[in-house]
Design an enzyme around this catalytic site. Structure first.
Site, PDB file in Angstrom:
ATOM      1  N   GLY A   1       7.737  -6.526  -2.602  1.00  0.00           N
ATOM      2  CA  GLY A   1       8.677  -6.124  -1.562  1.00  0.00           C
ATOM      3  C   GLY A   1       9.518  -7.287  -1.077  1.00  0.00           C
ATOM      4  O   GLY A   1       9.348  -8.431  -1.509  1.00  0.00           O
TER       5      GLY A   1
ATOM      6  N   GLY B   1       3.382  -7.863   2.392  1.00  0.00           N
ATOM      7  CA  GLY B   1       4.007  -7.291   3.570  1.00  0.00           C
ATOM      8  C   GLY B   1       3.418  -5.936   3.911  1.00  0.00           C
ATOM      9  O   GLY B   1       2.385  -5.526   3.364  1.00  0.00           O
TER      10      GLY B   1
ATOM     11  N   LYS C   1       1.524   1.069   3.330  1.00  0.00           N
ATOM     12  CA  LYS C   1       2.234   0.295   2.324  1.00  0.00           C
ATOM     13  C   LYS C   1       2.672   1.241   1.210  1.00  0.00           C
ATOM     14  O   LYS C   1       2.202   2.363   1.138  1.00  0.00           O
ATOM     15  CB  LYS C   1       1.345  -0.825   1.761  1.00  0.00           C
ATOM     16  CG  LYS C   1       1.018  -1.889   2.813  1.00  0.00           C
ATOM     17  CD  LYS C   1       0.046  -2.950   2.314  1.00  0.00           C
ATOM     18  CE  LYS C   1       0.412  -3.550   0.996  1.00  0.00           C
ATOM     19  NZ  LYS C   1       1.792  -4.133   0.996  1.00  0.00           N
ATOM     20  N   GLY C   2       3.555   0.769   0.361  1.00  0.00           N
ATOM     21  CA  GLY C   2       3.975   1.575  -0.773  1.00  0.00           C
ATOM     22  C   GLY C   2       5.423   1.991  -0.758  1.00  0.00           C
ATOM     23  O   GLY C   2       5.858   2.762  -1.609  1.00  0.00           O
TER      24      GLY C   2
ATOM     25  N   GLU D   1      -1.288  -2.968  -5.468  1.00  0.00           N
ATOM     26  CA  GLU D   1      -1.483  -3.757  -4.244  1.00  0.00           C
ATOM     27  C   GLU D   1      -2.897  -3.550  -3.695  1.00  0.00           C
ATOM     28  O   GLU D   1      -3.566  -4.502  -3.283  1.00  0.00           O
ATOM     29  CB  GLU D   1      -0.452  -3.353  -3.189  1.00  0.00           C
ATOM     30  CG  GLU D   1       0.964  -3.790  -3.520  1.00  0.00           C
ATOM     31  CD  GLU D   1       2.011  -3.222  -2.579  1.00  0.00           C
ATOM     32  OE1 GLU D   1       3.127  -3.753  -2.572  1.00  0.00           O
ATOM     33  OE2 GLU D   1       1.721  -2.249  -1.864  1.00  0.00           O
TER      34      GLU D   1
ATOM     35  N   LYS E   1       7.743  -3.956  12.277  1.00  0.00           N
ATOM     36  CA  LYS E   1       6.704  -3.226  11.520  1.00  0.00           C
ATOM     37  C   LYS E   1       5.469  -2.926  12.364  1.00  0.00           C
ATOM     38  O   LYS E   1       4.627  -2.118  11.964  1.00  0.00           O
ATOM     39  CB  LYS E   1       6.288  -4.036  10.287  1.00  0.00           C
ATOM     40  CG  LYS E   1       7.427  -4.403   9.345  1.00  0.00           C
ATOM     41  CD  LYS E   1       8.106  -3.179   8.759  1.00  0.00           C
ATOM     42  CE  LYS E   1       9.026  -3.513   7.598  1.00  0.00           C
ATOM     43  NZ  LYS E   1      10.179  -4.346   7.971  1.00  0.00           N
TER      44      LYS E   1
END
Length: 218
Positions: free
Chosen positions: A28, A81, A93-94, A102, A120
């Site tokens: 990312g 991240g 995430k993703g 990950e 975030k």
């Protein structure tokens, strides 16, 4: 400070958590800044395990050796991240589609350092659509199961994961208990994994703010 400047700041701060040996590197925009910082001290490490093909290419472009996880064994640290993260260091995430790899690299690491800008950090996960990696023939079945859980699944158009699968982005979930939901979704037949990182949360969050980089620990 701009969002990019905040990402750069946490990427620089993460270098302090990099020991000698082999490390895991995420995927990312924020992870890319970390790779650029890592290049400055690449002589200190033996190499890196990448969580995606894109990360592997960026590491190689900086002359950082990319190693296979099966031969690398347990990693000292994983740096990545998050799309959303809570004060308990549970994450979604993703967004970049690399959630399965990950999650594997994070599971193999002694310490997980999350780097993120202040936007975030959230009180409750779920505003960001939850990515679910799915074996293609199970798309309709998994989508129906996600609707039963209160979500609205949308196929990520024109996208195939590095593992050859599809992603359903599930909107409108209110994730009160991320550990429980992570397990529940992963038990649906046809799901490879989902983007909740709660059973294995981050150990440290380096959060970029206007006042500087703040450190939160689980």
């Amino acid at each position: 400070m701009t969002q990019d400047e905040l990402k750069q700041a946490v990427a620089r701060a993460a270098i302090e958590h990099v020991p000698s040996g082999i490390i895991g590197v995420g995927t990312g925009s924020t992870a890319n800044y970390f790779i650029d910082e890592l290049a400055r001290i690449k002589g200190r490490i033996d190499g890196a395990v990448a969580s995606s093909e894109a990360t592997a290419q960026r590491l190689k472009s900086h002359g950082i050796p990319v190693l296979d996880l099966n031969t690398a064994g347990e990693l000292a640290v994983y740096v990545d991240g998050a799309d959303e993260i809570t004060e308990h260091l549970h994450m979604i995430k993703g967004g970049g589609g690399a959630l399965t790899r990950e999650k594997i690299v994070a599971a193999c690491s002694k310490k997980f350092v999350c780097i993120a800008d202040g936007s975030k950090l959230v009180g409750m996960l779920g505003k960001f659509p939850l990515p679910v990696e799915v074996i293609p023939m199970a798309q309709s079945y998994v989508a129906r199961e996600m609707i039963k859980l209160g979500g609205q699944p949308v196929l990520r158009q024109g996208f195939t994961t590095d593992n050859g699968n599809i992603i359903l982005d599930v909107h409108n979930l209110q994730i009160m208990n991320p550990v429980e939901l992570e397990t529940q979704i992963n038990q649906i037949t046809g799901v490879v994994t989902n983007g909740l990182f709660a059973r294995r949360p981050a150990d440290i969050l380096l959060l970029g703010t206007a006042e500087g980089v703040k450190t939160l620990k689980a």
